[in-house]
Design a protein around this motif. Sequence first.
Motif, short mmCIF file in Angstrom:
data_model
loop_
_atom_site.label_atom_id
_atom_site.label_comp_id
_atom_site.label_asym_id
_atom_site.label_seq_id
_atom_site.Cartn_x
_atom_site.Cartn_y
_atom_site.Cartn_z
N ALA A 87 85.05 88.35 12.62
CA ALA A 87 84.63 87.66 13.85
C ALA A 87 83.12 87.43 13.98
CB ALA A 87 85.17 88.40 15.07
N PRO A 88 82.27 88.40 13.65
CA PRO A 88 80.83 88.16 13.82
C PRO A 88 80.30 86.97 13.00
CG PRO A 88 81.24 90.50 13.60
CD PRO A 88 82.54 89.79 13.28
N ARG A 89 80.93 86.67 11.89
CA ARG A 89 80.51 85.52 11.08
C ARG A 89 80.78 84.20 11.78
NH1 ARG A 89 83.00 88.81 7.08
NH2 ARG A 89 84.76 87.41 6.87
N TYR A 90 81.59 84.23 12.84
CA TYR A 90 81.95 83.03 13.58
C TYR A 90 81.50 83.09 15.04
CZ TYR A 90 84.52 82.08 9.40
OH TYR A 90 84.84 81.85 8.07
N GLY A 91 80.52 83.94 15.31
CA GLY A 91 79.93 83.97 16.63
C GLY A 91 80.62 84.84 17.66
N TRP A 92 81.56 85.67 17.24
CA TRP A 92 82.28 86.56 18.16
C TRP A 92 81.75 87.99 17.99
CZ3 TRP A 92 85.55 84.62 21.70
CH2 TRP A 92 86.08 83.34 21.48
N GLY A 93 81.49 88.66 19.10
CA GLY A 93 81.06 90.05 19.08
C GLY A 93 82.11 90.93 19.71
N LEU A 94 82.18 92.16 19.25
CA LEU A 94 83.14 93.13 19.77
C LEU A 94 82.63 93.71 21.08
CD1 LEU A 94 85.79 94.70 19.20
CD2 LEU A 94 84.37 96.42 18.05
N LEU A 95 83.45 93.61 22.12
CA LEU A 95 83.14 94.24 23.40
C LEU A 95 83.69 95.67 23.39
CD1 LEU A 95 84.13 91.35 25.84
CD2 LEU A 95 81.81 92.20 25.40
N PHE A 96 83.07 96.55 24.12
CA PHE A 96 83.51 97.94 24.27
C PHE A 96 83.71 98.65 22.92
CE2 PHE A 96 85.91 95.04 27.20
CZ PHE A 96 85.02 95.11 28.26
N PRO A 97 82.75 98.54 22.01
CA PRO A 97 82.94 99.12 20.67
C PRO A 97 83.16 100.63 20.69
CG PRO A 97 80.65 98.47 21.00
CD PRO A 97 81.43 97.94 22.17
N GLU A 98 82.60 101.32 21.69
CA GLU A 98 82.76 102.77 21.76
C GLU A 98 84.20 103.17 22.07
OE1 GLU A 98 82.12 101.24 25.82
OE2 GLU A 98 81.14 100.83 23.91
N ARG A 99 85.00 102.25 22.60
CA ARG A 99 86.40 102.54 22.93
C ARG A 99 87.39 101.77 22.07
NH1 ARG A 99 86.78 101.29 29.00
NH2 ARG A 99 85.06 99.92 28.53
N HIS A 100 86.89 100.94 21.17
CA HIS A 100 87.75 100.12 20.30
C HIS A 100 88.55 101.02 19.37
CE1 HIS A 100 89.08 96.84 17.80
NE2 HIS A 100 88.64 97.50 16.75
N PRO A 101 89.79 100.79 19.11
CA PRO A 101 90.67 99.70 19.53
C PRO A 101 91.53 100.02 20.75
CG PRO A 101 91.74 100.89 17.77
CD PRO A 101 90.41 101.59 18.03
N TYR A 102 91.15 101.05 21.51
CA TYR A 102 91.94 101.44 22.68
C TYR A 102 91.18 101.21 23.98
CZ TYR A 102 95.01 103.41 19.19
OH TYR A 102 95.85 103.55 18.12
N ALA A 103 90.34 100.18 24.04
CA ALA A 103 89.57 99.89 25.25
C ALA A 103 90.48 99.54 26.42
CB ALA A 103 88.56 98.77 25.00
N GLY A 104 91.69 99.10 26.14
CA GLY A 104 92.64 98.77 27.19
C GLY A 104 93.50 99.95 27.61
N GLY A 105 93.25 101.11 27.02
CA GLY A 105 94.02 102.31 27.34
C GLY A 105 94.72 102.86 26.12
N SER A 106 95.07 104.13 26.18
CA SER A 106 95.75 104.76 25.04
C SER A 106 97.10 104.07 24.83
CB SER A 106 95.95 106.26 25.29
OG SER A 106 96.80 106.47 26.39
N GLY A 107 97.42 103.83 23.59
CA GLY A 107 98.67 103.16 23.28
C GLY A 107 98.59 101.65 23.33
N HIS A 108 97.44 101.10 23.71
CA HIS A 108 97.26 99.64 23.78
C HIS A 108 96.25 99.24 22.72
CE1 HIS A 108 97.26 95.64 25.61
NE2 HIS A 108 95.94 95.67 25.58
N TYR A 109 96.73 98.96 21.52
CA TYR A 109 95.86 98.63 20.39
C TYR A 109 95.45 97.16 20.53
CZ TYR A 109 94.07 99.10 15.62
OH TYR A 109 93.26 99.19 14.52
N ALA A 110 94.18 96.93 20.78
CA ALA A 110 93.69 95.58 21.00
C ALA A 110 92.21 95.49 20.68
CB ALA A 110 93.93 95.16 22.45
N ALA A 111 91.74 94.27 20.51
CA ALA A 111 90.31 94.01 20.34
C ALA A 111 89.87 93.06 21.43
CB ALA A 111 90.04 93.40 18.97
N TYR A 112 88.71 93.31 21.98
CA TYR A 112 88.12 92.44 22.98
C TYR A 112 86.88 91.82 22.35
CZ TYR A 112 91.16 94.94 26.19
OH TYR A 112 92.26 95.48 26.81
#
Length: 127
Positions: A87-112
């Motif tokens: 993603a960074p090669r195409y202008g996208w940055g990872l939000l909430f990297p300190e909580r990735h990949p569970y930034a949406g909660g435990s059991g919710h594997y996702a990337a923002y």
Amino acid sequence: MLHHVEVWVPELGRAVWSWGWLLGELGWVPYREWAVGRSWRFGETYIVVEESPAVSAARHERCRPGVNHLAFHVYGRERVDAIVEAAPRYGWGLLFPERHPYAGGSGHYAAYLEDGAGFEVELVNSR
């Protein structure tokens, strides 16, 4: 069923580069093209990016009233991870990297991800 989503962008070229890559990775295909816009289709639904002369700001503010983000199904954690890595090669940055990949909660594997114009997408592992 959702018919389409139209995203007004401050720079069409940059949006086509970043959104075009991401949507292609997610299985969307180019649909239509015109002087100030492009669209990609998945089934009967399509997404438009358009540089309208009526755009009133140079950056989207996802915390203001309106749409916060678009969420997409991604089939497999490995696929989510591969998209995040590229993603960074195409202008996208990872939000909430300190909580990735569970930034949406435990059991919710996702990337923002957020693009350079402030638009956020959520890539949800759907397996």
